[in-house]
Scaffold this motif. Structure first.
Motif, PDB file in Angstrom:
ATOM      1  N   VAL A  11     -21.908   0.083  44.616  1.00 54.53           N
ATOM      2  CA  VAL A  11     -23.193   0.194  43.922  1.00 54.53           C
ATOM      3  C   VAL A  11     -23.373   1.631  43.483  1.00 54.53           C
ATOM      4  CG1 VAL A  11     -25.692  -0.077  44.095  1.00 54.53           C
ATOM      5  CG2 VAL A  11     -24.183  -1.688  45.268  1.00 54.53           C
ATOM      6  N   LEU A  12     -23.451   1.833  42.166  1.00 55.71           N
ATOM      7  CA  LEU A  12     -23.696   3.163  41.635  1.00 55.71           C
ATOM      8  C   LEU A  12     -25.189   3.434  41.528  1.00 55.71           C
ATOM      9  CD1 LEU A  12     -20.663   2.651  40.796  1.00 55.71           C
ATOM     10  CD2 LEU A  12     -21.095   4.245  38.933  1.00 55.71           C
ATOM     11  N   ASP A  13     -25.538   4.706  41.373  1.00 58.07           N
ATOM     12  CA  ASP A  13     -26.945   5.114  41.288  1.00 58.07           C
ATOM     13  C   ASP A  13     -27.735   4.559  42.469  1.00 58.07           C
ATOM     14  OD1 ASP A  13     -26.620   6.469  38.791  1.00 58.07           O
ATOM     15  OD2 ASP A  13     -26.586   4.523  37.803  1.00 58.07           O
ATOM     16  N   ALA A  14     -27.151   4.689  43.666  1.00 57.94           N
ATOM     17  CA  ALA A  14     -27.755   4.115  44.868  1.00 57.94           C
ATOM     18  C   ALA A  14     -29.159   4.626  45.169  1.00 57.94           C
ATOM     19  CB  ALA A  14     -26.844   4.351  46.079  1.00 57.94           C
ATOM     20  N   PRO A  15     -29.543   5.864  44.797  1.00 53.81           N
ATOM     21  CA  PRO A  15     -30.925   6.279  45.055  1.00 53.81           C
ATOM     22  C   PRO A  15     -31.965   5.396  44.379  1.00 53.81           C
ATOM     23  CG  PRO A  15     -29.578   8.208  44.613  1.00 53.81           C
ATOM     24  CD  PRO A  15     -28.724   7.008  44.323  1.00 53.81           C
ATOM     25  N   GLN A  16     -31.594   4.663  43.324  1.00 56.60           N
ATOM     26  CA  GLN A  16     -32.549   3.782  42.643  1.00 56.60           C
ATOM     27  C   GLN A  16     -32.687   2.416  43.303  1.00 56.60           C
ATOM     28  OE1 GLN A  16     -30.646   6.080  40.313  1.00 56.60           O
ATOM     29  NE2 GLN A  16     -32.538   6.993  41.024  1.00 56.60           N
ATOM     30  N   LEU A  63     -34.224  11.345  41.157  1.00 60.10           N
ATOM     31  CA  LEU A  63     -35.438  10.684  41.632  1.00 60.10           C
ATOM     32  C   LEU A  63     -35.099   9.420  42.408  1.00 60.10           C
ATOM     33  CD1 LEU A  63     -37.517  11.049  38.365  1.00 60.10           C
ATOM     34  CD2 LEU A  63     -38.087  12.123  40.551  1.00 60.10           C
ATOM     35  N   TRP A  64     -35.964   9.100  43.375  1.00 57.12           N
ATOM     36  CA  TRP A  64     -35.759   7.898  44.172  1.00 57.12           C
ATOM     37  C   TRP A  64     -36.207   6.658  43.415  1.00 57.12           C
ATOM     38  CZ3 TRP A  64     -38.335  10.934  48.679  1.00 57.12           C
ATOM     39  CH2 TRP A  64     -37.388  11.755  49.273  1.00 57.12           C
ATOM     40  N   SER A  65     -36.087   5.522  44.068  1.00 61.55           N
ATOM     41  CA  SER A  65     -36.369   4.232  43.445  1.00 61.55           C
ATOM     42  C   SER A  65     -37.823   4.119  43.010  1.00 61.55           C
ATOM     43  CB  SER A  65     -36.049   3.097  44.429  1.00 61.55           C
ATOM     44  OG  SER A  65     -36.885   3.198  45.571  1.00 61.55           O
ATOM     45  N   ALA A  66     -38.049   3.242  42.025  1.00 60.14           N
ATOM     46  CA  ALA A  66     -39.420   2.959  41.604  1.00 60.14           C
ATOM     47  C   ALA A  66     -40.167   2.196  42.684  1.00 60.14           C
ATOM     48  CB  ALA A  66     -39.413   2.164  40.302  1.00 60.14           C
ATOM     49  N   GLY A  67     -39.473   1.337  43.417  1.00 60.86           N
ATOM     50  CA  GLY A  67     -40.086   0.580  44.504  1.00 60.86           C
ATOM     51  C   GLY A  67     -40.093   1.368  45.794  1.00 60.86           C
ATOM     52  N   THR A  72     -40.527   8.477  30.475  1.00 60.32           N
ATOM     53  CA  THR A  72     -40.635   9.310  31.667  1.00 60.32           C
ATOM     54  C   THR A  72     -39.253   9.451  32.296  1.00 60.32           C
ATOM     55  OG1 THR A  72     -41.010   7.479  33.208  1.00 60.32           O
ATOM     56  CG2 THR A  72     -42.959   8.408  32.100  1.00 60.32           C
ATOM     57  N   ALA A  73     -39.087  10.432  33.152  1.00 60.57           N
ATOM     58  CA  ALA A  73     -37.797  10.611  33.828  1.00 60.57           C
ATOM     59  C   ALA A  73     -37.466   9.414  34.702  1.00 60.57           C
ATOM     60  CB  ALA A  73     -37.812  11.891  34.662  1.00 60.57           C
ATOM     61  N   HIS A  74     -38.489   8.776  35.286  1.00 59.28           N
ATOM     62  CA  HIS A  74     -38.240   7.579  36.089  1.00 59.28           C
ATOM     63  C   HIS A  74     -37.666   6.457  35.239  1.00 59.28           C
ATOM     64  CE1 HIS A  74     -40.773   9.451  39.215  1.00 59.28           C
ATOM     65  NE2 HIS A  74     -40.160   8.639  40.035  1.00 59.28           N
ATOM     66  N   GLN A  75     -38.174   6.326  34.013  1.00 60.66           N
ATOM     67  CA  GLN A  75     -37.647   5.295  33.134  1.00 60.66           C
ATOM     68  C   GLN A  75     -36.230   5.627  32.675  1.00 60.66           C
ATOM     69  OE1 GLN A  75     -40.957   5.503  30.280  1.00 60.66           O
ATOM     70  NE2 GLN A  75     -41.341   3.335  30.669  1.00 60.66           N
ATOM     71  N   ALA A  76     -35.926   6.907  32.528  1.00 57.53           N
ATOM     72  CA  ALA A  76     -34.637   7.321  31.971  1.00 57.53           C
ATOM     73  C   ALA A  76     -33.525   7.405  33.002  1.00 57.53           C
ATOM     74  CB  ALA A  76     -34.792   8.689  31.299  1.00 57.53           C
ATOM     75  N   VAL A  77     -33.856   7.414  34.285  1.00 60.59           N
ATOM     76  CA  VAL A  77     -32.828   7.589  35.310  1.00 60.59           C
ATOM     77  C   VAL A  77     -31.812   6.455  35.225  1.00 60.59           C
ATOM     78  CG1 VAL A  77     -34.051   6.327  37.130  1.00 60.59           C
ATOM     79  CG2 VAL A  77     -32.472   8.162  37.737  1.00 60.59           C
ATOM     80  N   GLY A  78     -30.537   6.810  35.394  1.00 56.08           N
ATOM     81  CA  GLY A  78     -29.470   5.821  35.298  1.00 56.08           C
ATOM     82  C   GLY A  78     -28.914   5.672  33.897  1.00 56.08           C
ATOM     83  N   MET A  79     -29.532   6.338  32.906  1.00 55.69           N
ATOM     84  CA  MET A  79     -29.051   6.276  31.523  1.00 55.69           C
ATOM     85  C   MET A  79     -28.803   7.695  31.014  1.00 55.69           C
ATOM     86  SD  MET A  79     -31.495   3.297  29.871  1.00 55.69           S
ATOM     87  CE  MET A  79     -33.047   3.859  30.609  1.00 55.69           C
ATOM     88  N   ARG A  80     -27.939   7.801  29.991  1.00 52.16           N
ATOM     89  CA  ARG A  80     -27.676   9.092  29.350  1.00 52.16           C
ATOM     90  C   ARG A  80     -27.606   8.897  27.844  1.00 52.16           C
ATOM     91  NH1 ARG A  80     -23.250  12.845  31.230  1.00 52.16           N
ATOM     92  NH2 ARG A  80     -24.826  14.467  31.355  1.00 52.16           N
ATOM     93  N   TRP A  81     -27.913   9.968  27.129  1.00 52.69           N
ATOM     94  CA  TRP A  81     -27.883   9.972  25.674  1.00 52.69           C
ATOM     95  C   TRP A  81     -27.107  11.191  25.190  1.00 52.69           C
ATOM     96  CZ3 TRP A  81     -31.920   8.552  28.710  1.00 52.69           C
ATOM     97  CH2 TRP A  81     -32.484   7.285  28.491  1.00 52.69           C
ATOM     98  N   PRO A  82     -26.561  11.149  23.980  1.00 58.71           N
ATOM     99  CA  PRO A  82     -25.868  12.345  23.465  1.00 58.71           C
ATOM    100  C   PRO A  82     -26.736  13.597  23.468  1.00 58.71           C
ATOM    101  CG  PRO A  82     -25.309  10.430  22.137  1.00 58.71           C
ATOM    102  CD  PRO A  82     -26.382   9.977  23.100  1.00 58.71           C
ATOM    103  N   ALA A  83     -28.050  13.423  23.204  1.00 59.25           N
ATOM    104  CA  ALA A  83     -28.958  14.575  23.246  1.00 59.25           C
ATOM    105  C   ALA A  83     -30.253  14.175  23.926  1.00 59.25           C
ATOM    106  CB  ALA A  83     -29.255  15.085  21.830  1.00 59.25           C
TER     107      ALA A  83
END
Length: 765
Positions: free
Chosen positions: A473-478, A506-510, A683-694
């Motif tokens: 499981v990747l991104d386990a903090p979520q 950041l930790w999980s939303a739940g 928000t950073a919480h919404q963006a965690v686990g994703m990346r963009w070129p910029a």
């Protein structure tokens, strides 16, 4: 702390369980009552407490009865459906008997419930009403869960109740315990950095404890996670030393048949590909072709063990003969220590080799590292599959799944078709299995939600557990408690679980902080990656992780700081960066640039930024529920999950989106309910686990109270090639990085894991 749904504060914070703001003051009159309420609020009771005409006689069941009582109390009738979902068909009668049960409806605050109660009860209504105290306790614990706490300390709960004018908080808590509304726990107080006591060591000194209160569902989830992780550790069988020992201990024919039944015809492994194949619902992970080779998958009856005459029909529990039942339970593939060492030696890095060796010897492993370290769990998955194990990696987002699949495909080239190391092997890259074994399930990477729902992955064994020998499981903090409990319960005895993630994000939303508690408990092997994140962005983020915000050399403008004086200028400069500067100077198009800010509200929150970005990039009247074709959106199909997409149109079924190349329909009621937002800014919480070129990170001056090191670390790490920081917080930004690691959460998992581990060590073999 800013969660996916907006700003949530823990005990003592504004809007959190400790916030005063109650309706009743010491004298029992209204105090600080809010005029804003749930959407549709139109009526309120008078300050003098005069009651409206409450319905007499039996209340109709269902929505009609709830609507009648809500209207009598001056509450919006639009809450009727939510009330029925929360309280059942007799919601109207329940609310008439106990008006404070309105707090079970999402979005209702205590002052609004007090107003509703005064309208129905009149002179009977007062701050000392036992019904009010019990409802407040439940509401406070629910709000704490939204802020990430799985439980609250007794002192915090007492203070919060006193701030809400409850006369005797202790008596209220005793009543809640007696009626089973809350659970109470004694949690040992010790130094998290101290080494665990040696097994069997006597200690006559009484250990201090803290009293915790929690809701049963979070308590059960936390205990289920602790039990499940301990089960994986305790049921793991040591690997045989040699190939001869492994062959002697290999699964018998029926077990092998079970493994073969789980494999797809053709055996091809296609870990790469688009985020969502054609015919997929990107929001839910539904894949029209997912699982077609897995056990129990629709359209693959010929591959289903239950469809074969060798396998009994129905669940394994229906088989009367225990010995016969055992024939059909799969056994993990047995691989010798020598083979594990061979694949570890061929790993692309020393850290990947260390992770492979740790996973070979334990049923539970924790792996930590940054973005570049994601190649290490990918190497483990490739090595395990080369050895014939059913191995899969799960990410939280479609973007994470795509990136993991690419990494697994690259790592697979290190092994040949027989599972032995090779510099590059076309057979291994094509996903061919070791000679004499069943073909591997496909694909190697899935989303966590798709795996749990059965839409992705290998399916399930005859006993209902996931048909896996190894799950990474990747991104386990979520990973929140309830999802983790469901996942771990789905793993069979003897399976391997590797939780991998960056402890700085950041930790999980739940509720909960599973990964941090697992690391603190030190109950399983831990592998810390030595692979650094490269480039100026990687250097900047690595420094933030240790509490240092330093200037980095960025010769290609990989990192740009844009100072601003006020939120208005922050919005203006952000629009300028996204629409013009980044595409022109960096070469990253607007569609591949993501804006990230601290929260939804405020003069430079997502609402303000999205309004300005829409006006510049896709102006329109918002004729489809506030949205227009071409709008960039963020869809939340479930709490804590965000799926980026673009509006393509609308019809009678709802709003149509394109998410990751696949069509998604958002029903009208979800659009109206807030499940869809404009998505140029997240928000950073919404963006965690994703990346963009910029990435353009906006830090306005009014965001200073919400800044933490983990927020800055997460936000700054979302850009792959370029990061612009719109900086209006002055010294608050470096101060947060240096002094405020994260918003604290109250949890019990670390203590539970340490207790389980101590008991396991002291039990006789």
């Amino acid at each position: 702390m800013n969660g996916p749904g907006g700003s949530m504060n823990g005990p003592g914070g504004a809007g959190g369980p400790g916030a005063p703001g109650g309706t009743y003051g010491p004298g029992g009159g209204p105090q600080g009552a809010r005029s804003d309420g749930p959407r549709g609020t139109t009526g309120t009771a008078t300050a003098g407490g005069s009651a409206r005409q409450a319905p007499s006689g039996p209340v109709a069941p269902g929505v009609a009865g709830a609507r009648q009582v809500l209207a009598a109390g001056g509450a919006p009738e639009a809450l009727a459906e939510q009330a029925v979902r929360a309280l059942g068909e007799q919601a109207g009668e329940t609310l008439r008997e106990d008006p404070w049960r309105l707090l079970t409806v999402t979005g209702v605050r205590p002052e609004q419930a007090d107003t509703f109660a005064r309208a129905l009860l009149g002179a009977e209504c007062g701050p000392g009403d036992e019904r009010r105290a019990q409802a407040l306790i439940g509401w406070l614990l629910e709000q704490a869960a939204l802020a990430g706490h799985s439980a609250l300390e007794a002192s915090a709960l007492r203070s919060a109740l006193a701030a809400r004018a409850v006369p005797d908080p202790d008596e209220a808590l005793q009543t809640a315990i007696a009626e089973g509304e809350v659970l109470v726990f004694q949690d040992a107080l010790d130094d998290p950095s101290a080494a665990p006591r040696p097994a069997g060591e006597e200690d006559d000194e009484e250990q201090p404890v803290r009293l915790l209160f929690g809701l049963d569902r979070f308590a059960m989830a936390e205990e289920s996670v602790a039990d499940g992780l301990s089960r994986l550790l305790n049921t793991f069988e040591p690997v045989p030393e040699t190939d001869e020992e492994a062959a002697a201990d290999a699964p018998d024919a029926p077990g092998a048949a079970t493994e073969a039944a789980s494999a797809p015809s053709g055996g091809g492994d296609e870990p790469t590909g688009t985020d969502e194949p054609t015919g997929t619902d990107a929001a839910t992970g539904t894949d029209a072709s997912a699982g077609t080779g897995g056990r129990g998958a629709a359209g693959s009856e010929s591959e289903d063990p239950a469809s074969s005459s060798e396998y009994p029909a129905g669940p394994i529990e229906d088989i009367e003969d225990t010995e016969d039942a055992d024939r059909f339970l799969p056994r993990p593939v047995r691989v010798s220590a020598a083979r594990w060492e061979a694949v570890a030696g061929a790993a692309p890095s020393s850290s990947a080799g260390a992770l492979i060796r740790a996973a070979a010897q334990s049923g539970l492993v924790a792996h930590t590292g940054g973005e570049a370290a994601r190649a290490e769990p990918a190497a483990l998955i490739a090595a395990a599959r080369a050895l014939g194990l059913r191995a899969v990696g799960a990410a939280h987002t479609a973007d994470g799944r795509r990136r993991l699949a690419d990494l697994v495909a690259e790592a697979t080239t290190h092994y040949d078709a027989s599972g032995f190391p090779t510099s590059a092997s076309p057979a291994a890259a094509a996903g061919a299995a070791p000679a004499g074994t069943a073909a591997e399930p496909s694909p190697a990477a899935v989303t966590l939600s798709g795996l749990l729902a059965g839409r992705e992955g290998p399916g399930r064994d005859a006993d209902g557990s996931l048909a896996l020998d190894l799950l990474v499981v990747l991104d386990a903090p979520q990973l929140d408690l309830e999802a983790a409990a469901l996942l771990i319960e789905s793993l069979a005895d003897g399976a391997r679980l590797v939780l991998s993630g960056d402890p700085g994000v950041l930790w999980s939303a739940g509720p909960g902080r599973l990964f941090a508690d697992l690391l603190a408990a030190r109950c399983c092997p831990q592998v810390a990656s030595r692979t650094p994140d490269f480039g100026p962005i990687g250097e900047l983020v690595s420094g933030i992780g240790i509490g240092e915000l330093t200037q980095v050399e960025a010769p290609e403008k990989e990192v740009v700081i844009v100072p601003v004086r006020d939120p208005g200028e922050a919005v203006h400069r952000t629009v300028q960066l996204v629409a013009d500067s980044v595409p022109r100077a960096i070469g990253v198009p607007t569609a591949e640039t993501q804006v990230i800010t601290v929260g939804h509200g405020g003069a430079a929150g997502t609402r303000a930024l999205n309004a300005a970005l829409k006006e510049r990039l896709n102006p329109g009247p918002g004729r489809f529920g506030g949205f227009d074709p071409g709008d960039r959106v963020a869809y939340s199909p479930a709490p804590g999950r965000t799926v980026p997409g673009q509006v393509t149109g609308a019809d009678a079924d709802g709003l149509r989106l394109e998410c990751g190349g696949a069509p998604v329909v958002v029903p009208r009621e979800q659009v109206a309910g807030g499940a869809l937002r404009h998505g140029w800014a997240l928000t950073a919480h919404q963006a965690v686990g994703m990346r963009w070129p910029a990435a353009v990170v906006v830090v306005p001056g009014d965001a200073a109270p919400g800044l933490t090191r983990s927020w800055v670390y997460t936000a700054f790490g979302r850009g792959e090639r370029h990061l612009s920081v719109v900086q209006g917080a002055d010294q608050a930004l470096p101060r947060a990085v240096a002094e405020i690691p994260a918003k604290e959460r109250t949890t019990r998992l670390r203590t539970l894991l340490q207790l389980q581990h101590t008991q396991w060590e002291t039990e006789p073999a």
